[in-house]
Design a protein around this motif. Structure first.
Motif, PDB file in Angstrom:
ATOM      1  N   GLY A  42       0.540  -1.192   0.283  1.00 28.23           N
ATOM      2  CA  GLY A  42      -0.076  -0.273   0.095  1.00 28.23           C
ATOM      3  C   GLY A  42       0.586   1.206  -0.455  1.00 28.23           C
ATOM      4  O   GLY A  42       0.528   2.189  -0.586  1.00 28.23           O
ATOM      5  N   ALA A  62       3.006  -2.512  -6.332  1.00 29.07           N
ATOM      6  CA  ALA A  62       2.333  -3.158  -5.235  1.00 29.07           C
ATOM      7  C   ALA A  62       1.724  -4.782  -5.719  1.00 29.07           C
ATOM      8  O   ALA A  62       2.666  -5.492  -5.022  1.00 29.07           O
ATOM      9  CB  ALA A  62       0.808  -2.302  -5.103  1.00 29.07           C
ATOM     10  N   VAL A  90      -3.638  -7.479  -2.397  1.00 29.42           N
ATOM     11  CA  VAL A  90      -3.205  -6.398  -2.679  1.00 29.42           C
ATOM     12  C   VAL A  90      -4.093  -6.696  -4.760  1.00 29.42           C
ATOM     13  O   VAL A  90      -4.060  -6.236  -5.730  1.00 29.42           O
ATOM     14  CB  VAL A  90      -2.330  -6.557  -3.486  1.00 29.42           C
ATOM     15  N   TYR A 107      -7.803   0.500  -2.463  1.00 30.62           N
ATOM     16  CA  TYR A 107      -8.251  -0.278  -1.416  1.00 30.62           C
ATOM     17  C   TYR A 107      -9.726  -0.157  -0.886  1.00 30.62           C
ATOM     18  O   TYR A 107      -9.847  -0.574   0.740  1.00 30.62           O
ATOM     19  CB  TYR A 107      -8.076   1.680  -0.357  1.00 30.62           C
ATOM     20  N   GLY A 188      -4.865   7.388   0.510  1.00 28.86           N
ATOM     21  CA  GLY A 188      -3.535   6.330   0.658  1.00 28.86           C
ATOM     22  C   GLY A 188      -2.606   6.874   1.923  1.00 28.86           C
ATOM     23  O   GLY A 188      -2.587   5.967   2.983  1.00 28.86           O
ATOM     24  N   VAL A 192      -2.137   4.362   5.219  1.00 29.80           N
ATOM     25  CA  VAL A 192      -0.541   4.154   5.582  1.00 29.80           C
ATOM     26  C   VAL A 192      -1.072   4.409   7.358  1.00 29.80           C
ATOM     27  O   VAL A 192      -0.191   3.783   7.395  1.00 29.80           O
ATOM     28  CB  VAL A 192       0.058   4.143   4.833  1.00 29.80           C
ATOM     29  N   LYS A 195      -2.284   1.210   9.218  1.00 26.26           N
ATOM     30  CA  LYS A 195      -2.354   0.135   9.347  1.00 26.26           C
ATOM     31  C   LYS A 195      -1.336  -0.339  10.878  1.00 26.26           C
ATOM     32  O   LYS A 195      -1.863  -1.187  11.130  1.00 26.26           O
ATOM     33  CB  LYS A 195      -0.949  -0.062   8.144  1.00 26.26           C
TER      34      LYS A 195
END
Length: 254
Positions: A42, A62, A90, A107, A188, A192, A195
């Protein structure tokens, strides 16, 4: 050394239980390496997309790094479950984004998975079978013994499952509005950033609850003991039968 300087058996048992809990959590959730494998695809996607706004190159990069992580695991003959889950996640994101042409949809499958997992933690706990217990039971070699034979441990699993469910729901409450309002790069980078911290918080709370819980019942050890006892009983019966046969043979000769 006085008696106060010597660790008590209870203290030693608690320390051992905490060490076992830490090792089990590390194994179940992949540890540092598992977190890296979760974040890296990601991170690469959003970095490339932020630079050139190219969905195809971002998606390919990715997916490629996810495959590389699996290959590295295979070469090192290490467990691949965390890396494989990353590849599938992914891949779903890449396919979905390519189909819609919207980079944000990369996502969306992961976000839906997070929402489903949050609901699973909460619903299973309400049903009396907390999901975290189903996940960690085999790791602790207790399987489902905690459901009926270890109520203190079941309570700890329920608390941990509530923690996971509510933390993941809070994460979803942040991400889904951003999916509609923010651009791809903003979503995004927030993804991240979210996470690792919520994951670490949930793991830490799980450790806290389980470290205070009764020790797991090792059902595998119980099964081995039962097999040994059964084998010993069979050997005893065979020995008695042999002795009886020899005694009968002696009487017949007389």
């Amino acid at each position: 050394m006085t008696s106060l300087d010597k660790p008590t058996e209870d203290t030693q048992a608690r320390d051992d239980a905490r060490a076992v809990t830490e090792a089990a959590l590390f194994e179940a959730f992949g540890g540092v390496r598992g977190m890296v494998e979760t974040v890296l695809p990601g991170l690469l996607f959003v970095t490339i997309f932020t630079i050139n706004k190219d969905l195809h190159w971002s998606a390919i990069a990715a997916l490629a790094v996810s495959v590389v992580l699996v290959v590295v695991r295979l070469v090192m003959k290490d467990t691949v479950k965390h890396a494989f889950s990353g590849v599938f996640g992914v891949a779903f994101g890449v396919v979905f984004a390519m189909m819609t042409g919207n980079a944000k949809d990369f996502y969306l499958p992961g976000m839906l998975y997070t929402l489903g997992l949050a609901l699973a933690y909460i619903i299973t706990t309400l049903c009396g079978v907390p999901l975290i217990g189903l996940i960690l039971g085999p790791v602790f070699k207790e399987n489902l013994s905690w459901r009926t034979r270890n109520p203190g441990r079941k309570k700890a699993y329920a608390k941990a499952s509530w923690a996971w469910g509510l933390i993941l729901l809070a994460k979803c409450a942040i991400l889904f509005p951003l999916y509609w309002w923010a651009n791809t790069a903003q979503l995004g980078w927030v993804l991240v950033a979210l996470k690792i911290p919520p994951f670490l918080l949930a793991v830490w709370l799980t450790w806290v609850f389980l470290a205070k819980a009764p020790a797991p019942i090792d059902v595998f050890a119980e099964m081995e003991e039962a097999e040994k006892a059964e084998k010993a009983e069979e050997e005893r019966k065979a020995a008695l039968a042999t002795e009886g046969g020899e005694a009968a043979g002696g009487r017949h000769r007389k």
